[in-house]
Write a protein that holds these residues in place. Structure first.
Motif: not given
Length: 358
Positions: A201, A205, A207, A209-213, A246, A248, A357
């Motif tokens: 992933e 993409t 960093t 484009g990687v969804n934060k979680e 929150k 990556t 974040e």
């Protein structure tokens, strides 16, 4: 030069006739005389040196012809018109010099503008070329990461299958410790699969484009320690009062894995001590990884973050020289920073921070 010759000839002629002036017509001749200067000042452009030379010639020519031809006293000659003519000549020369400097400045400005525009055009062309090369390099790197990560899946599945077959075929003969090792292997394989998926992933993409979680820091650190600790000679000390953040996850786990792995791999002590500290700053989350290893000379604090740079020349020591540079780049892509503090013999402290974040 042609203008100087022509105007000097006119002045010679005018000075000759002006020297015969009488009190009755000297003022009229003075105005006519001045008209020649005014006309010249409208078209000529001379440097100050030319203007001074011409003014001196003007004064000498008029004095010569006055002394040869005039019957008027010098005081009357000057007061009735001579000084007016001299003032007109000086003013005209000042206008000629002013025009010369104005045009010269304008020409220089245009030349500089043309040079700057040419320079900017060249720089823009270089930037476009470098941007295209960088884009190609990034694309090749992403393709390489994708291919490598994709090809890792097949042997990893093979290892999992072999472990499963051993567990099934040898269930009656394998020891309890062997069963525990097989479970641990299966657990590590699962973590590796998740890591490969994350790398895939990330390669597609970046960093951005990687969804934060939301990341449970305690769980993440425990998983990373399980990945790097191999011989139970390391004492880990964890100081964190932040339950989760929150961000990556692939970035934080890979960076921590690199730093912890280096703290273990480069440590020369029988019992390795590694400290992990996470603090909550005003704008950043701050991480620190410290060890009791040999330390790093301050002169190498910049070099250590350069690609393919290693501080040990020992051929038996395995190091690619890409771990720290890649880790630093990943943190910088997140908007953070990475640095270290260390002196020889007193271990090393690696720091990195990432923005909170919102």
């Amino acid at each position: 030069m042609a203008g100087m010759v022509i105007l000097s000839s006119i002045i010679t002629q005018d000075a000759y006739f002006y020297s015969f002036a009488t009190p009755e017509i000297i003022q009229q001749l003075s105005l006519s005389y001045m008209a020649d200067f005014v006309g010249a000042s409208m078209v000529l452009m001379w440097s100050p040196a030319y203007a001074v030379v011409f003014t001196i010639y003007f004064v000498l020519a008029n004095l010569f012809f006055y002394s040869a031809n005039s019957t008027m006293p010098l005081q009357d000659f000057l007061s009735d018109g001579g000084l007016l003519v001299l003032a007109g000549a000086v003013f005209s020369m000042a206008m000629v010099v002013f025009r010369y400097h104005s045009v010269k400045t304008m020409i220089i400005s245009k030349i500089e503008l043309i040079k700057n525009n040419d320079w900017m055009a060249v720089q823009n062309e270089i930037i476009e070329q470098k941007s295209a090369e960088l884009q190609k390099s990034n694309n090749r790197l992403k393709e390489f990461a994708y291919i490598v990560s994709h090809d890792l899946k097949a042997p990893l599945r093979g290892v999992r299958n072999i472990a499963s077959w051993i567990r099934e075929d040898c269930s009656t003969t394998i020891s309890e410790e062997g069963v525990m090792h097989l479970k641990l292997m299966d657990k590590q394989i699962h973590k590796m699969e998740n890591l490969i998926i994350a790398i895939l992933e990330y390669s597609k993409t970046g960093t951005a484009g990687v969804n934060k979680e939301w990341i449970n820091l305690d769980d993440m650190i425990k998983d990373v320690i399980d990945m790097v600790e191999v011989d139970n000679r390391t004492r880990f000390s964890i100081h964190s009062h932040i339950p989760e953040i929150k961000g990556t996850k692939i970035v934080l786990s890979q960076v921590l894995q690199n730093l912890l792995s280096n703290s273990i791999k480069h440590n020369d002590k029988e019992i390795r001590e590694v400290e992990i500290e996470i603090t909550d700053g005003a704008e950043n989350i701050n991480f620190m990884v410290a060890d009791n290893g040999p330390g790093i000379d301050p002169k190498d604090h910049v070099k250590i973050f350069d690609l393919f740079q290693t501080l040990r020349n020992d051929t038996t020591f395995e190091s690619s020289g890409i771990g720290l540079p890649v880790a630093k780049k990943m943190i910088e892509d997140e908007g953070g920073n990475m640095w270290l503090e260390s002196v020889p013999g007193k271990g090393a402290r690696f720091y990195f921070s990432i923005p909170k974040e919102k």
